[in-house]
Design a protein around this motif. Structure first.
Motif, short mmCIF file in Angstrom:
data_model
loop_
_atom_site.label_atom_id
_atom_site.label_comp_id
_atom_site.label_asym_id
_atom_site.label_seq_id
_atom_site.Cartn_x
_atom_site.Cartn_y
_atom_site.Cartn_z
N TYR A 21 56.57 70.85 19.03
CA TYR A 21 57.57 69.94 19.59
C TYR A 21 57.05 68.51 19.67
CZ TYR A 21 60.78 67.46 22.58
OH TYR A 21 61.67 66.53 23.05
N SER A 72 60.64 64.25 16.46
CA SER A 72 61.10 65.20 15.45
C SER A 72 62.13 66.15 16.07
CB SER A 72 59.93 65.96 14.84
OG SER A 72 59.13 66.55 15.86
N THR A 73 61.66 67.18 16.75
CA THR A 73 62.57 68.13 17.39
C THR A 73 63.49 67.44 18.38
OG1 THR A 73 60.91 69.87 17.16
CG2 THR A 73 62.69 70.26 18.73
N ASN A 87 63.09 75.17 20.66
CA ASN A 87 62.31 74.00 21.08
C ASN A 87 61.05 73.83 20.26
OD1 ASN A 87 59.89 73.09 22.96
ND2 ASN A 87 61.72 71.97 23.63
N SER A 88 60.36 74.92 20.02
CA SER A 88 59.16 74.90 19.17
C SER A 88 58.82 76.33 18.79
CB SER A 88 57.97 74.25 19.90
OG SER A 88 57.49 75.09 20.93
N ARG A 114 67.52 65.61 9.05
CA ARG A 114 67.74 64.64 10.12
C ARG A 114 68.10 63.28 9.56
NH1 ARG A 114 69.20 61.38 12.67
NH2 ARG A 114 68.68 60.67 14.77
N PHE A 167 60.32 72.16 12.79
CA PHE A 167 59.06 71.52 13.17
C PHE A 167 58.35 72.47 14.12
CE2 PHE A 167 62.50 68.30 12.96
CZ PHE A 167 62.14 67.70 11.76
N PHE A 194 69.12 76.04 21.18
CA PHE A 194 68.14 75.32 20.38
C PHE A 194 66.80 76.04 20.41
CE2 PHE A 194 71.12 72.15 21.97
CZ PHE A 194 71.39 71.38 20.85
N ILE A 201 67.68 67.44 18.31
CA ILE A 201 68.50 67.93 19.43
C ILE A 201 69.43 66.84 19.93
CG2 ILE A 201 68.42 68.77 21.81
CD1 ILE A 201 65.80 70.21 21.07
N PRO A 216 65.32 73.36 14.59
CA PRO A 216 64.58 72.26 13.96
C PRO A 216 63.32 72.83 13.32
CG PRO A 216 65.23 71.71 16.21
CD PRO A 216 65.42 73.18 16.04
N TYR A 257 52.59 67.70 22.12
CA TYR A 257 52.50 67.91 20.68
C TYR A 257 51.06 68.23 20.27
CZ TYR A 257 52.43 66.75 15.69
OH TYR A 257 52.24 66.79 14.32
#
Length: 338
Positions: free
Chosen positions: A130, A134-135, A159-160, A100, A127, A157, A139, A125, A226
């Motif tokens: 979420y 970060s994520t 997401n988590s 990133r 991570f 994508f 995005i 991503p 998170y």
């Protein structure tokens, strides 16, 4: 048919541990509007006028402590992961790695896939839990870049993946060599976030930080929180290792500034455990999929020394996922949307 594009994105690392490169990295990282989410004028004054000038020399010294013959551990393991996934997926896929912040950039990775005429792009991503900083930032950056293309391929994508079964099993496998049952307490130390960022992500508008122990159980209301995802990851790893609830703690590290961040802070938990006579701690860092400054130095060195100064004996880090075969299997499955 064109190849399927897979883009793995991790946070980033300086190009070297020298002050100049660390300064560039911190400047790009902290100027992100999702990382320090205050108005642009105040963010510029804070980052460029205070944080970067004063922190760069100190942070450079820390990076020199973990830099080895392979360079940055985070970048090294991220490259290894990407190469292993490409090998597993074969010629039908075009796999790229990006950071990133700094190199390799998201823009260069996307341009490589564009030149390769991929028919779709799946962004992962790296991570597990979420967070907007970060994520969400990854995005947003991908969408900003691709939105300027004349032809935009199908894009998806991740997401988590805080509850990914293979990831949970990998962390458990990594821990077994240390015999977790022999430690006085198990810590799950996650990267911290300002409380205000959790509140912004609470779309219900009335749940976050207003309900006692609201993160302990993942529900439809807090499923994008998170902190709640962190607690869920910890619970799943503990269950995989048969660790009872009273023998593990969830905490948050890497606090910056004086405003409230997600609690409890790891340093406070260390003080509490030392005061209760605990001597040996086993620490997971499940917000990271590759070892980095936060694991190799903050936990293994700083927290170990801090705990010993408080009367404890040992803080043992469980190594991150790195190139574990089961984690590579998990990455392959996410790439395939499986």
């Amino acid at each position: 048919m064109g190849k399927k594009g897979i883009l793995f994105v991790n946070l980033g690392t300086p190009d070297s541990p020298e002050v100049g490169d660390v300064r560039k990295y911190l400047d790009e990282f902290l100027m992100d509007e999702r990382v320090i989410d205050i108005n642009a004028f105040n963010r510029t004054l804070l980052v460029k006028g205070i944080i970067v000038p004063f922190r760069s020399p100190k942070t450079a010294k820390l990076y020199k402590e973990i830099w080895d013959e392979n360079g940055s551990p985070l970048l090294y393991f991220s490259k290894v992961q990407t190469a292993l996934v490409q090998e597993e997926l074969g010629d039908e896929y075009h796999v790229e790695l990006a950071m990133r912040y700094q190199t390799p950039s998201i823009k260069s990775a996307l341009e490589n896939m564009k030149a390769g005429l991929v028919e779709s792009i799946r962004v992962v991503p790296l991570f597990p839990q979420y967070a907007s900083a970060s994520t969400g930032s990854v995005i947003q950056k991908v969408m900003e870049i691709v939105s300027k293309w004349q032809t935009i391929p199908e894009i998806s994508f991740v997401n988590s993946f805080h509850d990914n079964k293979l990831m949970i099993e990998t962390f458990a496998d990594k821990a077994k060599r240390y015999q977790p049952e022999t430690y006085d307490q198990i810590l799950f130390s996650f990267h911290g976030l300002p409380e205000r960022q959790l509140i912004k992500c609470d779309h219900s508008g009335h749940h976050c930080l207003k309900k006692d122990n609201c993160c302990a159980t993942l529900t439809d209301v807090n499923k994008y929180c998170y902190s709640a995802q962190c607690h869920d990851t910890a619970r799943l790893i503990a269950e995989e290792l048969n660790i009872p609830a009273d023998k593990y703690s969830v905490c948050f590290q890497s606090r910056l500034g004086k405003e409230p961040w997600v609690q409890p802070y790891t340093t406070d938990v260390l003080k509490d455990l030392a005061a209760r006579g605990k001597k040996r701690l086993l620490v997971f860092c499940p917000a990271f999929v590759a070892d980095c400054l936060e694991t190799l130095y903050e936990v293994s060195v700083e927290y170990h020394e801090e705990f010993k100064a408080l009367g404890g004996e040992e803080v043992q880090l469980v190594a991150s996922l790195n190139d574990h075969p089961k984690w590579i299997e998990a990455m392959v499955a996410m790439a395939k949307n499986n």
